[in-house]
Design a protein around this motif. Sequence first.
Motif, PDB file in Angstrom:
ATOM      1  N   UNK A  40       0.880  -1.353  -0.012  1.00 12.73           N
ATOM      2  CA  UNK A  40      -0.120  -0.055  -0.101  1.00 12.73           C
ATOM      3  C   UNK A  40       0.859   1.085  -0.173  1.00 12.73           C
ATOM      4  N   UNK A  41       1.000   1.840  -1.299  1.00 11.84           N
ATOM      5  CA  UNK A  41       2.086   2.885  -1.301  1.00 11.84           C
ATOM      6  C   UNK A  41       1.674   4.022  -0.493  1.00 11.84           C
ATOM      7  N   UNK A  42       0.367   4.473  -0.259  1.00  8.15           N
ATOM      8  CA  UNK A  42      -0.116   5.455   0.593  1.00  8.15           C
ATOM      9  C   UNK A  42       0.241   5.171   1.935  1.00  8.15           C
ATOM     10  N   UNK A  43       0.302   3.973   2.477  1.00 10.09           N
ATOM     11  CA  UNK A  43       0.724   3.684   3.810  1.00 10.09           C
ATOM     12  C   UNK A  43       2.142   3.087   4.101  1.00 10.09           C
ATOM     13  N   UNK A  44       2.948   3.310   2.992  1.00 13.17           N
ATOM     14  CA  UNK A  44       4.230   3.054   3.127  1.00 13.17           C
ATOM     15  C   UNK A  44       4.383   1.624   3.660  1.00 13.17           C
ATOM     16  N   UNK A  45       3.579   0.543   3.388  1.00 15.31           N
ATOM     17  CA  UNK A  45       3.381  -0.734   3.942  1.00 15.31           C
ATOM     18  C   UNK A  45       3.617  -1.843   2.946  1.00 15.31           C
ATOM     19  N   UNK A  46       4.295  -2.830   3.222  1.00 12.80           N
ATOM     20  CA  UNK A  46       4.235  -4.033   2.448  1.00 12.80           C
ATOM     21  C   UNK A  46       3.774  -5.295   3.259  1.00 12.80           C
ATOM     22  N   UNK A  47       3.045  -6.154   2.563  1.00 14.27           N
ATOM     23  CA  UNK A  47       2.380  -7.213   3.045  1.00 14.27           C
ATOM     24  C   UNK A  47       2.862  -8.775   2.570  1.00 14.27           C
TER      25      UNK A  47
END
Length: 116
Positions: A72-79
């Motif tokens: 999620x690029x908006x949240x700077x998060x990778x899952x």
Amino acid sequence: QVQLVESGGGLVQAGGSLRLSCAASGSFFSINVMGWYRQAPGKQRELVAVITSAGRTNYADSVKGRFTISRDNAKNTVYLQMSSLKPEDTAVYYCNGQFPGAGDYWGQGTQVTVSS
């Protein structure tokens, strides 16, 4: 300074599922490639899956069809969604991010244990 914080590891039975998350924070303008690596006891750290900012992915052969990486690029998060887990997936899982102009960073690691 950049920080990567992983969460979601734990103990699961073979055949089960887990979802790992890794959130980036700190001073950076963008994130290029993000990925997951793992290191089992007595073994070298190995690539599990990576994803580019455009969403292109690459997986280790051992996890293809069982693991899914997303971001999620908006949240700077990778899952990392892990399914059909096997005992051989047991390892410490590390998040990695490549930050243009800031460098390459690693998270502290999260333990995943799969019991047979």
